[in-house]
Design a protein around this motif. Structure first.
Motif, PDB file in Angstrom:
ATOM      1  N   GLN A  23     -27.024   7.181  12.649  1.00 23.56           N
ATOM      2  CA  GLN A  23     -27.996   7.403  13.714  1.00 23.56           C
ATOM      3  C   GLN A  23     -27.975   8.825  14.270  1.00 23.56           C
ATOM      4  OE1 GLN A  23     -30.269   5.143  14.598  1.00 23.56           O
ATOM      5  NE2 GLN A  23     -31.183   6.523  16.075  1.00 23.56           N
ATOM      6  N   PRO A  24     -26.814   9.465  14.496  1.00 24.95           N
ATOM      7  CA  PRO A  24     -26.837  10.832  15.022  1.00 24.95           C
ATOM      8  C   PRO A  24     -27.480  11.845  14.081  1.00 24.95           C
ATOM      9  CG  PRO A  24     -24.664   9.881  15.288  1.00 24.95           C
ATOM     10  CD  PRO A  24     -25.475   8.930  14.462  1.00 24.95           C
ATOM     11  N   PHE A  25     -27.541  11.550  12.792  1.00 22.58           N
ATOM     12  CA  PHE A  25     -28.082  12.497  11.819  1.00 22.58           C
ATOM     13  C   PHE A  25     -29.585  12.319  11.609  1.00 22.58           C
ATOM     14  CE2 PHE A  25     -23.615  12.159  10.677  1.00 22.58           C
ATOM     15  CZ  PHE A  25     -23.270  13.487  10.742  1.00 22.58           C
ATOM     16  N   ARG A  26     -30.225  11.549  12.441  1.00 26.22           N
ATOM     17  CA  ARG A  26     -31.664  11.341  12.290  1.00 26.22           C
ATOM     18  C   ARG A  26     -32.472  12.515  12.810  1.00 26.22           C
ATOM     19  NH1 ARG A  26     -33.807   5.831  11.143  1.00 26.22           N
ATOM     20  NH2 ARG A  26     -31.965   4.768  10.417  1.00 26.22           N
ATOM     21  N   THR A  27     -31.891  13.334  13.653  1.00 20.60           N
ATOM     22  CA  THR A  27     -32.643  14.481  14.155  1.00 20.60           C
ATOM     23  C   THR A  27     -32.572  15.608  13.139  1.00 20.60           C
ATOM     24  OG1 THR A  27     -30.720  15.353  15.309  1.00 20.60           O
ATOM     25  CG2 THR A  27     -32.142  13.875  16.543  1.00 20.60           C
ATOM     26  N   HIS A  28     -33.616  16.417  13.084  1.00 18.51           N
ATOM     27  CA  HIS A  28     -33.687  17.487  12.100  1.00 18.51           C
ATOM     28  C   HIS A  28     -32.766  18.644  12.446  1.00 18.51           C
ATOM     29  CE1 HIS A  28     -36.889  15.549   9.947  1.00 18.51           C
ATOM     30  NE2 HIS A  28     -37.563  15.381  11.068  1.00 18.51           N
ATOM     31  N   THR A  29     -32.479  18.833  13.704  1.00 17.37           N
ATOM     32  CA  THR A  29     -31.667  19.983  14.093  1.00 17.37           C
ATOM     33  C   THR A  29     -30.226  19.858  13.624  1.00 17.37           C
ATOM     34  OG1 THR A  29     -31.242  18.948  16.249  1.00 17.37           O
ATOM     35  CG2 THR A  29     -33.066  20.513  16.106  1.00 17.37           C
ATOM     36  N   ILE A  30     -29.731  18.666  13.463  1.00 13.02           N
ATOM     37  CA  ILE A  30     -28.356  18.492  12.994  1.00 13.02           C
ATOM     38  C   ILE A  30     -28.249  18.861  11.514  1.00 13.02           C
ATOM     39  CG2 ILE A  30     -26.538  16.789  12.594  1.00 13.02           C
ATOM     40  CD1 ILE A  30     -27.316  15.472  15.169  1.00 13.02           C
ATOM     41  N   TRP A  31     -29.324  18.708  10.762  1.00  9.94           N
ATOM     42  CA  TRP A  31     -29.302  19.036   9.339  1.00  9.94           C
ATOM     43  C   TRP A  31     -29.405  20.531   9.093  1.00  9.94           C
ATOM     44  CZ3 TRP A  31     -27.639  15.780   5.882  1.00  9.94           C
ATOM     45  CH2 TRP A  31     -27.720  14.424   6.140  1.00  9.94           C
ATOM     46  N   VAL A  32     -29.749  21.320  10.093  1.00 10.87           N
ATOM     47  CA  VAL A  32     -29.912  22.758   9.906  1.00 10.87           C
ATOM     48  C   VAL A  32     -28.585  23.398   9.498  1.00 10.87           C
ATOM     49  CG1 VAL A  32     -30.388  24.909  11.128  1.00 10.87           C
ATOM     50  CG2 VAL A  32     -31.891  22.954  11.427  1.00 10.87           C
ATOM     51  N   ILE A  33     -27.504  23.008  10.127  1.00 11.67           N
ATOM     52  CA  ILE A  33     -26.201  23.629   9.851  1.00 11.67           C
ATOM     53  C   ILE A  33     -25.727  23.350   8.424  1.00 11.67           C
ATOM     54  CG2 ILE A  33     -23.770  23.681  10.533  1.00 11.67           C
ATOM     55  CD1 ILE A  33     -24.760  23.216  13.418  1.00 11.67           C
ATOM     56  N   PRO A  34     -25.658  22.099   7.960  1.00  6.95           N
ATOM     57  CA  PRO A  34     -25.207  21.887   6.573  1.00  6.95           C
ATOM     58  C   PRO A  34     -26.119  22.519   5.528  1.00  6.95           C
ATOM     59  CG  PRO A  34     -25.248  19.801   7.759  1.00  6.95           C
ATOM     60  CD  PRO A  34     -25.847  20.822   8.648  1.00  6.95           C
ATOM     61  N   VAL A  35     -27.423  22.455   5.758  1.00  3.43           N
ATOM     62  CA  VAL A  35     -28.353  23.055   4.795  1.00  3.43           C
ATOM     63  C   VAL A  35     -28.179  24.570   4.774  1.00  3.43           C
ATOM     64  CG1 VAL A  35     -30.794  23.469   4.339  1.00  3.43           C
ATOM     65  CG2 VAL A  35     -30.000  21.170   4.888  1.00  3.43           C
ATOM     66  N   SER A  36     -27.968  25.168   5.928  1.00  3.06           N
ATOM     67  CA  SER A  36     -27.750  26.615   5.986  1.00  3.06           C
ATOM     68  C   SER A  36     -26.461  27.006   5.267  1.00  3.06           C
ATOM     69  CB  SER A  36     -27.676  27.078   7.438  1.00  3.06           C
ATOM     70  OG  SER A  36     -28.875  26.812   8.100  1.00  3.06           O
ATOM     71  N   VAL A  37     -25.416  26.242   5.491  1.00  3.98           N
ATOM     72  CA  VAL A  37     -24.134  26.548   4.841  1.00  3.98           C
ATOM     73  C   VAL A  37     -24.267  26.430   3.329  1.00  3.98           C
ATOM     74  CG1 VAL A  37     -21.773  25.716   4.538  1.00  3.98           C
ATOM     75  CG2 VAL A  37     -22.724  25.947   6.834  1.00  3.98           C
ATOM     76  N   ILE A  38     -24.919  25.384   2.872  1.00  2.00           N
ATOM     77  CA  ILE A  38     -25.086  25.201   1.426  1.00  2.00           C
ATOM     78  C   ILE A  38     -25.928  26.329   0.832  1.00  2.00           C
ATOM     79  CG2 ILE A  38     -26.177  23.729  -0.308  1.00  2.00           C
ATOM     80  CD1 ILE A  38     -25.276  21.334   1.423  1.00  2.00           C
ATOM     81  N   SER A  39     -26.997  26.697   1.508  1.00  2.00           N
ATOM     82  CA  SER A  39     -27.842  27.764   0.964  1.00  2.00           C
ATOM     83  C   SER A  39     -27.109  29.107   0.958  1.00  2.00           C
ATOM     84  CB  SER A  39     -29.137  27.866   1.752  1.00  2.00           C
ATOM     85  OG  SER A  39     -28.881  28.204   3.092  1.00  2.00           O
ATOM     86  N   MET A  42     -23.837  29.516   0.650  1.00  2.00           N
ATOM     87  CA  MET A  42     -22.839  29.437  -0.416  1.00  2.00           C
ATOM     88  C   MET A  42     -23.491  29.625  -1.793  1.00  2.00           C
ATOM     89  SD  MET A  42     -19.978  29.176   1.078  1.00  2.00           S
ATOM     90  CE  MET A  42     -18.886  28.726  -0.224  1.00  2.00           C
ATOM     91  N   VAL A  43     -24.632  29.027  -2.016  1.00  2.00           N
ATOM     92  CA  VAL A  43     -25.325  29.185  -3.299  1.00  2.00           C
ATOM     93  C   VAL A  43     -25.760  30.633  -3.481  1.00  2.00           C
ATOM     94  CG1 VAL A  43     -27.426  28.567  -4.563  1.00  2.00           C
ATOM     95  CG2 VAL A  43     -26.031  26.791  -3.501  1.00  2.00           C
TER      96      VAL A  43
END
Length: 62
Positions: free
Chosen positions: A29-45, A47-48
């Motif tokens: 449930q806490p990961f349903r907001t889009h703002t929480i996904w910004v950090i992991p997606v940024s870190v992955i991008s 790193m790539v």
């Protein structure tokens, strides 16, 4: 005081009766907001990108 205990007990029993899918949705449930996904997606991008630059620099130096 008793009301809180009864409510906590009912919530616990209700959670145990949920299916696995519903329990998973409840835990995520806490990961349903889009703002929480910004950090992991940024870190992955980042790193790539760094990995790509490292490989490009290694091939260029060679």
């Amino acid at each position: 005081m008793e009301d809180r205990k009864v409510e906590a007990l009912l919530n616990e029993v209700e959670f145990k009766l949920l299916s696995r899918k519903e329990k998973l949705f409840d835990m995520l449930q806490p990961f349903r907001t889009h703002t929480i996904w910004v950090i992991p997606v940024s870190v992955i991008s980042v790193m790539v990108t760094l990995y790509t630059l490292f490989i490009w620099a290694a091939l260029w130096v060679e």
